[in-house]
Design a protein around this motif. Structure first.
Motif: not given
Length: 184
Positions: A109-117, A172-181
């Protein structure tokens, strides 16, 4: 008898793999229509990832590499195709007799892999014992029909969380820290 160790004679089932594959991993053996199918992943989890299959009449006899290997890959679609690194598959037959596969891949997505596999779904047909993934397409599709199975809805989560449970809700469990604030 549970021995908690490997037993018996060591057997090499196949030397066959895809052209120029670096190594084979994640083997799965299936018995389909009285024959054995060995499905493996090859070439790591990056752009050149692939799924290959091998056939045998007996579970411990040598397996012959399929002539169309790799049976599924996106390496030939180029670095800009939105689903990359397709491999690590598992075959499933529904109670209706239809065959499907779940495979791992990376969504760009936009050249990135935001969710890993991620796990993707493919319709599978067999031709002479060889699994054909999304027949006529030969790739993981951006939009895929779902199996004709009963819908299993998930109960909606409450909009507000009072945090009064002993454990956090799955939302409340996420793969990465959400973008933004964020609090970090």
């Amino acid at each position: 008898m549970k021995q908690q160790k490997l037993v018996g004679e060591r057997k090499i089932l196949t030397y066959g793999h895809a052209n120029n594959a670096g190594y084979t991993e994640a083997p799965h053996i299936y018995k389909i229509n009285g024959k054995y199918l060995l499905m493996t992943s090859e070439e790591g989890t990056d752009m050149y990832h692939a799924i290959t299959v091998h056939h045998s009449a007996s579970i411990l006899e040598p397996y012959k590499s399929d002539k169309i290997n790799p049976v599924l890959t996106h390496r030939h679609l180029g670095k800009d195709y939105p689903i990359q690194a397709v491999g690590h598959g598992d075959l499933i037959q529904t109670q209706n007799g239809d065959w499907w596969a779940v495979v791992l891949g990376k969504r760009l997505i936009d050249g990135q892999v935001p969710l890993s596999r991620e796990t993707f779904l493919c319709k599978v047909n067999f031709e002479n014992g060889t699994p054909i993934f999304n027949s006529g397409q030969g790739k993981v599709l951006l939009e895929q029909e779902r199996p004709n199975l009963p819908w299993s809805p998930v109960k909606p989560e409450p909009i507000r969380d009072e945090f009064d449970s002993d454990s956090l809700a799955l939302k409340w469990h996420t793969i990465r820290i959400p973008k933004g604030n964020s609090i970090a």
